[in-house]
Design a protein around this motif. Structure first.
Motif, PDB file in Angstrom:
ATOM      1  N   PRO A   3       0.847  -1.201   0.000  1.00 11.81           N
ATOM      2  CA  PRO A   3       0.000   0.000   0.000  1.00 11.81           C
ATOM      3  C   PRO A   3       0.878   1.245   0.000  1.00 11.81           C
ATOM      4  CG  PRO A   3       0.083  -0.941   2.206  1.00 11.81           C
ATOM      5  CD  PRO A   3       0.884  -1.863   1.315  1.00 11.81           C
ATOM      6  N   VAL A   4       0.515   2.220  -0.800  1.00  8.53           N
ATOM      7  CA  VAL A   4       1.365   3.408  -0.952  1.00  8.53           C
ATOM      8  C   VAL A   4       0.587   4.701  -0.736  1.00  8.53           C
ATOM      9  CG1 VAL A   4       3.027   2.303  -2.504  1.00  8.53           C
ATOM     10  CG2 VAL A   4       1.014   3.436  -3.482  1.00  8.53           C
ATOM     11  N   ASN A   5       1.337   5.729  -0.389  1.00  8.24           N
ATOM     12  CA  ASN A   5       0.819   7.092  -0.326  1.00  8.24           C
ATOM     13  C   ASN A   5       1.534   7.923  -1.376  1.00  8.24           C
ATOM     14  OD1 ASN A   5      -1.161   7.338   1.657  1.00  8.24           O
ATOM     15  ND2 ASN A   5       0.362   7.279   3.299  1.00  8.24           N
ATOM     16  N   ARG A   6       0.779   8.405  -2.324  1.00  5.38           N
ATOM     17  CA  ARG A   6       1.372   9.236  -3.364  1.00  5.38           C
ATOM     18  C   ARG A   6       1.576  10.672  -2.869  1.00  5.38           C
ATOM     19  NH1 ARG A   6      -3.013   9.085  -5.603  1.00  5.38           N
ATOM     20  NH2 ARG A   6      -2.865   7.518  -7.195  1.00  5.38           N
ATOM     21  N   GLY A   7       0.785  11.060  -1.877  1.00  2.30           N
ATOM     22  CA  GLY A   7       0.899  12.409  -1.344  1.00  2.30           C
ATOM     23  C   GLY A   7       0.219  13.423  -2.246  1.00  2.30           C
ATOM     24  N   PRO A   8       0.157  14.681  -1.766  1.00  2.00           N
ATOM     25  CA  PRO A   8      -0.547  15.710  -2.544  1.00  2.00           C
ATOM     26  C   PRO A   8       0.222  16.112  -3.790  1.00  2.00           C
ATOM     27  CG  PRO A   8       0.453  16.673  -0.601  1.00  2.00           C
ATOM     28  CD  PRO A   8       0.676  15.201  -0.507  1.00  2.00           C
ATOM     29  N   LEU A   9      -0.457  16.836  -4.639  1.00  2.00           N
ATOM     30  CA  LEU A   9       0.148  17.338  -5.877  1.00  2.00           C
ATOM     31  C   LEU A   9       1.470  18.029  -5.562  1.00  2.00           C
ATOM     32  CD1 LEU A   9      -0.498  17.707  -8.941  1.00  2.00           C
ATOM     33  CD2 LEU A   9      -1.598  19.856  -8.331  1.00  2.00           C
ATOM     34  N   PRO A  10       2.563  17.641  -6.222  1.00  2.00           N
ATOM     35  CA  PRO A  10       3.871  18.250  -5.913  1.00  2.00           C
ATOM     36  C   PRO A  10       3.890  19.748  -6.236  1.00  2.00           C
ATOM     37  CG  PRO A  10       4.128  16.292  -7.282  1.00  2.00           C
ATOM     38  CD  PRO A  10       2.676  16.603  -7.260  1.00  2.00           C
ATOM     39  N   LEU A  49       9.896   1.412 -16.597  1.00  2.00           N
ATOM     40  CA  LEU A  49       8.837   1.766 -15.648  1.00  2.00           C
ATOM     41  C   LEU A  49       8.130   3.034 -16.128  1.00  2.00           C
ATOM     42  CD1 LEU A  49       8.213   0.552 -12.634  1.00  2.00           C
ATOM     43  CD2 LEU A  49       8.857   2.843 -11.989  1.00  2.00           C
ATOM     44  N   ALA A  50       6.822   2.961 -16.220  1.00  2.00           N
ATOM     45  CA  ALA A  50       6.076   4.052 -16.849  1.00  2.00           C
ATOM     46  C   ALA A  50       5.073   4.665 -15.883  1.00  2.00           C
ATOM     47  CB  ALA A  50       5.338   3.512 -18.071  1.00  2.00           C
ATOM     48  N   VAL A  51       4.675   5.879 -16.205  1.00  2.00           N
ATOM     49  CA  VAL A  51       3.564   6.490 -15.475  1.00  2.00           C
ATOM     50  C   VAL A  51       2.302   5.709 -15.846  1.00  2.00           C
ATOM     51  CG1 VAL A  51       2.149   8.554 -15.219  1.00  2.00           C
ATOM     52  CG2 VAL A  51       4.640   8.765 -15.437  1.00  2.00           C
ATOM     53  N   GLU A  52       1.670   5.186 -14.835  1.00  2.00           N
ATOM     54  CA  GLU A  52       0.476   4.355 -15.022  1.00  2.00           C
ATOM     55  C   GLU A  52      -0.760   5.196 -14.708  1.00  2.00           C
ATOM     56  OE1 GLU A  52      -1.059   1.639 -15.674  1.00  2.00           O
ATOM     57  OE2 GLU A  52      -2.633   1.404 -14.185  1.00  2.00           O
ATOM     58  N   HIS A  53      -1.760   5.084 -15.563  1.00  2.00           N
ATOM     59  CA  HIS A  53      -3.036   5.743 -15.301  1.00  2.00           C
ATOM     60  C   HIS A  53      -3.988   4.710 -14.715  1.00  2.00           C
ATOM     61  CE1 HIS A  53      -1.196   8.406 -18.311  1.00  2.00           C
ATOM     62  NE2 HIS A  53      -1.872   9.366 -17.697  1.00  2.00           N
ATOM     63  N   VAL A  54      -4.437   4.936 -13.487  1.00  2.00           N
ATOM     64  CA  VAL A  54      -5.364   3.995 -12.853  1.00  2.00           C
ATOM     65  C   VAL A  54      -6.605   3.860 -13.734  1.00  2.00           C
ATOM     66  CG1 VAL A  54      -6.822   3.594 -10.840  1.00  2.00           C
ATOM     67  CG2 VAL A  54      -4.496   4.482 -10.536  1.00  2.00           C
ATOM     68  N   ARG A  69      -8.041  12.704 -17.057  1.00  2.00           N
ATOM     69  CA  ARG A  69      -7.388  11.479 -16.582  1.00  2.00           C
ATOM     70  C   ARG A  69      -5.890  11.511 -16.918  1.00  2.00           C
ATOM     71  NH1 ARG A  69     -11.096   6.314 -18.312  1.00  2.00           N
ATOM     72  NH2 ARG A  69     -13.021   6.907 -17.247  1.00  2.00           N
ATOM     73  N   GLU A  70      -5.606  11.988 -18.091  1.00  2.00           N
ATOM     74  CA  GLU A  70      -4.241  11.927 -18.604  1.00  2.00           C
ATOM     75  C   GLU A  70      -3.262  12.698 -17.719  1.00  2.00           C
ATOM     76  OE1 GLU A  70      -3.865  13.282 -22.617  1.00  2.00           O
ATOM     77  OE2 GLU A  70      -1.718  12.872 -22.679  1.00  2.00           O
ATOM     78  N   LEU A  71      -3.717  13.811 -17.159  1.00  2.00           N
ATOM     79  CA  LEU A  71      -2.798  14.692 -16.435  1.00  2.00           C
ATOM     80  C   LEU A  71      -3.128  14.805 -14.945  1.00  2.00           C
ATOM     81  CD1 LEU A  71      -2.543  17.529 -19.115  1.00  2.00           C
ATOM     82  CD2 LEU A  71      -0.934  15.667 -18.705  1.00  2.00           C
ATOM     83  N   ASP A  72      -3.967  13.905 -14.457  1.00  2.00           N
ATOM     84  CA  ASP A  72      -4.404  13.983 -13.053  1.00  2.00           C
ATOM     85  C   ASP A  72      -3.417  13.243 -12.142  1.00  2.00           C
ATOM     86  OD1 ASP A  72      -5.670  14.031 -10.623  1.00  2.00           O
ATOM     87  OD2 ASP A  72      -7.302  12.674 -11.223  1.00  2.00           O
ATOM     88  N   TRP A  73      -2.733  13.993 -11.305  1.00  2.00           N
ATOM     89  CA  TRP A  73      -1.764  13.430 -10.349  1.00  2.00           C
ATOM     90  C   TRP A  73      -2.370  12.281  -9.545  1.00  2.00           C
ATOM     91  CZ3 TRP A  73       3.093  12.975  -8.937  1.00  2.00           C
ATOM     92  CH2 TRP A  73       3.428  12.718  -7.606  1.00  2.00           C
ATOM     93  N   TYR A  74      -3.632  12.422  -9.173  1.00  2.00           N
ATOM     94  CA  TYR A  74      -4.278  11.411  -8.329  1.00  2.00           C
ATOM     95  C   TYR A  74      -4.733  10.180  -9.120  1.00  2.00           C
ATOM     96  CZ  TYR A  74      -3.916  15.188  -5.047  1.00  2.00           C
ATOM     97  OH  TYR A  74      -3.407  16.186  -4.257  1.00  2.00           O
ATOM     98  N   ASN A  75      -4.510  10.220 -10.424  1.00  2.00           N
ATOM     99  CA  ASN A  75      -4.788   9.055 -11.266  1.00  2.00           C
ATOM    100  C   ASN A  75      -3.497   8.327 -11.657  1.00  2.00           C
ATOM    101  OD1 ASN A  75      -6.607   7.382 -12.781  1.00  2.00           O
ATOM    102  ND2 ASN A  75      -6.034   8.454 -14.663  1.00  2.00           N
ATOM    103  N   PHE A  76      -2.369   8.797 -11.102  1.00  2.00           N
ATOM    104  CA  PHE A  76      -1.067   8.240 -11.491  1.00  2.00           C
ATOM    105  C   PHE A  76      -0.561   7.211 -10.479  1.00  2.00           C
ATOM    106  CE2 PHE A  76       0.329  12.592 -13.417  1.00  2.00           C
ATOM    107  CZ  PHE A  76      -0.405  12.337 -14.559  1.00  2.00           C
ATOM    108  N   LEU A  77       0.023   6.141 -11.012  1.00  2.00           N
ATOM    109  CA  LEU A  77       0.872   5.244 -10.238  1.00  2.00           C
ATOM    110  C   LEU A  77       2.081   4.961 -11.133  1.00  2.00           C
ATOM    111  CD1 LEU A  77      -1.777   2.764  -8.752  1.00  2.00           C
ATOM    112  CD2 LEU A  77      -0.417   4.412  -7.450  1.00  2.00           C
ATOM    113  N   LEU A  78       2.904   4.002 -10.732  1.00  2.00           N
ATOM    114  CA  LEU A  78       4.016   3.574 -11.590  1.00  2.00           C
ATOM    115  C   LEU A  78       3.792   2.108 -11.940  1.00  2.00           C
ATOM    116  CD1 LEU A  78       6.952   5.190  -9.585  1.00  2.00           C
ATOM    117  CD2 LEU A  78       6.324   5.776 -11.938  1.00  2.00           C
TER     118      LEU A  78
END
Ligand SMILES: [Zn+2]
Length: 237
Positions: A3-10, A49-54, A69-78
């Motif tokens: 389980p991970v925490n991506r944290g808020p928008l950088p 390793l790529a930027v993954e869109h949930v 979706r494409e640019l949403d930080w909260y939709n990103f994983l790796l």
């Protein structure tokens, strides 16, 4: 699945939130926040390793990318190339699956000898179905047998790391000291597959705590002081 925490928008150097112009621009920040592993299979980072869109940026049947979706930080994983390509463009309904940034995904699956991943048997039938769906979505059940050239090495890697972790535990039982414990953490970091190490050392709270603290982005609030997995606030597990 860790389980991970991506944290808020950088934010940038001036403290302003970064609006990514291209999703690929988020890769560095994601690695900083989540560590150098695939968010699903936990394979160690390599250049693929790529930027993954949930939620996929261009789901099946869609003619163009969905910008929010494409640019949403909260939709990103790796994700590694295997998880990314297996998941593909399927337009997922998020609640039908478990997600490492929303759930305590360590509670959702059982890792066992040979690197096998199955739904955690103590879950309700409904939640086990979601665990199964998540395994299938990402292909974590794939086991290319007897094919040394298989491009999908996730299962083979897990099997190898399982054996390495078992050996480390045996050696620790013969020669238990702080230095060796730290060396095992380094070995875990080098080989990745955090969930396997957490499973093999499940009855060693000190090692569990070391593993939980070792990698960037691990959702530490998903574990108690003995390293036992807790229900994630707001999560399904
Ligand atoms: Zn992966």
């Amino acid at each position: 699945m860790r389980p991970v925490n991506r944290g808020p928008l950088p934010t940038d150097a001036s403290g302003n939130e970064i609006n990514f112009k291209k999703y690929g621009d988020a890769r560095g920040k994601l690695i900083e926040r989540l560590g150098e592993t695939c968010s699903y299979c936990e394979m160690h980072l390599d250049s693929s390793l790529a930027v993954e869109h949930v939620k996929p940026k261009k789901p099946e049947g869609s003619d163009e990318n969905i910008l929010e979706r494409e640019l949403d930080w909260y939709n990103f994983l790796l994700a590694c190339v295997n998880c990314n390509s297996t998941k593909g463009k399927k337009d997922v309904i998020p609640d039908d699956y478990f997600w490492p940034d929303k759930d305590n995904t360590f509670r959702a699956f059982t890792y066992s000898e040979g690197g096998i991943i199955t739904p955690y048997a103590e879950l309700s039938v409904e939640l086990q179905d979601k665990a199964k769906a998540t395994i299938e979505l990402t292909g974590l059940n794939k086991r290319p047998l007897n094919d040394p050239k298989a491009s999908d090495r996730r299962w083979i890697n897990r099997r190898e790391v399982w054996d390495i972790a078992i050996l480390a535990r045996e050696r620790l039982s013969r020669n238990d000291n702080d230095v060796f414990r730290e060396q095992i953490v380094d070995t875990m970091t080098g080989h990745a597959y955090w969930s396997i190490w957490m499973t093999v050392f499940h009855d060693d709270p000190d090692m569990l705590q070391r593993f939980i603290k070792a990698l960037a982005g691990t959702a530490t609030d998903c574990f108690d002081e003995d390293g036992m997995a807790l229900q994630r606030p707001g999560g399904q597990v």
